[in-house]
Write a protein that holds these residues in place. Sequence first.
Motif, PDB file in Angstrom:
ATOM      1  N   CYS A  30      -7.888 -15.548  11.454  1.00  0.00           N
ATOM      2  CA  CYS A  30      -6.719 -14.678  11.314  1.00  0.00           C
ATOM      3  C   CYS A  30      -6.443 -14.393   9.848  1.00  0.00           C
ATOM      4  O   CYS A  30      -5.363 -13.941   9.506  1.00  0.00           O
ATOM      5  CB  CYS A  30      -5.500 -15.314  11.971  1.00  0.00           C
ATOM      6  N   PHE A  33      -6.153  -9.652   7.718  1.00  0.00           N
ATOM      7  CA  PHE A  33      -5.015  -8.933   8.271  1.00  0.00           C
ATOM      8  C   PHE A  33      -5.379  -7.473   8.481  1.00  0.00           C
ATOM      9  O   PHE A  33      -5.993  -6.863   7.610  1.00  0.00           O
ATOM     10  CB  PHE A  33      -3.816  -9.007   7.333  1.00  0.00           C
ATOM     11  N   HIS A  41       1.143  -5.047   3.607  1.00  0.00           N
ATOM     12  CA  HIS A  41       1.498  -6.157   4.486  1.00  0.00           C
ATOM     13  C   HIS A  41       1.696  -7.425   3.665  1.00  0.00           C
ATOM     14  O   HIS A  41       1.257  -7.519   2.518  1.00  0.00           O
ATOM     15  CB  HIS A  41       0.430  -6.382   5.561  1.00  0.00           C
ATOM     16  N   ASP A  43       1.893 -11.833   4.317  1.00  0.00           N
ATOM     17  CA  ASP A  43       1.759 -12.989   5.208  1.00  0.00           C
ATOM     18  C   ASP A  43       3.105 -13.708   5.246  1.00  0.00           C
ATOM     19  O   ASP A  43       3.593 -14.179   4.220  1.00  0.00           O
ATOM     20  CB  ASP A  43       0.659 -13.913   4.689  1.00  0.00           C
ATOM     21  N   THR A  52      -0.456 -17.234  12.701  1.00  0.00           N
ATOM     22  CA  THR A  52      -0.432 -16.389  11.512  1.00  0.00           C
ATOM     23  C   THR A  52       0.491 -15.205  11.819  1.00  0.00           C
ATOM     24  O   THR A  52       0.362 -14.567  12.860  1.00  0.00           O
ATOM     25  CB  THR A  52      -1.842 -15.872  11.174  1.00  0.00           C
ATOM     26  N   VAL A  54       2.238 -11.577  10.158  1.00  0.00           N
ATOM     27  CA  VAL A  54       2.123 -10.566   9.113  1.00  0.00           C
ATOM     28  C   VAL A  54       3.240  -9.543   9.283  1.00  0.00           C
ATOM     29  O   VAL A  54       3.477  -9.044  10.392  1.00  0.00           O
ATOM     30  CB  VAL A  54       0.750  -9.849   9.180  1.00  0.00           C
ATOM     31  N   TRP A  77      -4.625 -10.995  17.842  1.00  0.00           N
ATOM     32  CA  TRP A  77      -3.389 -10.416  17.322  1.00  0.00           C
ATOM     33  C   TRP A  77      -2.489 -10.036  18.494  1.00  0.00           C
ATOM     34  O   TRP A  77      -2.968  -9.560  19.521  1.00  0.00           O
ATOM     35  CB  TRP A  77      -3.691  -9.195  16.458  1.00  0.00           C
TER      36      TRP A  77
END
Length: 190
Positions: A30, A33, A41, A43, A52, A54, A77
């Motif tokens: 992950c 991104f 973006h 984190d 994770t 974002v 995701w």
Amino acid sequence: MPSKLQSAFPALCLFGVLTLLLCPSGLCDCKMFPSVAHGFHKDVSSFFSFTTAVQYKCNEGYVLVGQSKITCRNSRWSASAPECKALCQKPEIKNGDLTVPKHQYVEPENVTVRCDDGYDVVGSPNLTCSGNGMWLPAVPKCQWVEQMGCEQVLKGKKLLECLPSPEDVKMALEVYKLSVEIERLDKSSA
């Protein structure tokens, strides 16, 4: 914990507490991104979380379409990356308007220009908000169309534009009416 269970469930011991990892390192990827054009973006993952996270934001002049925050767990995701779509401002159209009047439009929204009565569209009436925040094709104009038999109306319109007050307009119209009557009398006596 028995050794068979330890091999089946990798564990991390933090502050004396045994925590099971849902996704062992090396199996979860992950760190890549999903990127977005015209945006960025960050984190926002929690240190003690095994997920994770974002957060996405768009550059100025663009609006976020989709989820602003997505998460990754077990190499998946939660949603696809959002998009940053261009914003188009409402164009100024003298003597006309758009079929869907708003202050801002999002790419690739389509609108149609409609002119007021007595005016015709000069150019393409169909517009599309483009990726750079501009309208394509160029915004048309609404041009007055002189109708046959409307000469007096046109003269009256020009008179209204030139005179500062309603009293002056009334006086000018009375003078014009008298001149038309005199003209008619001259024609009948000739």
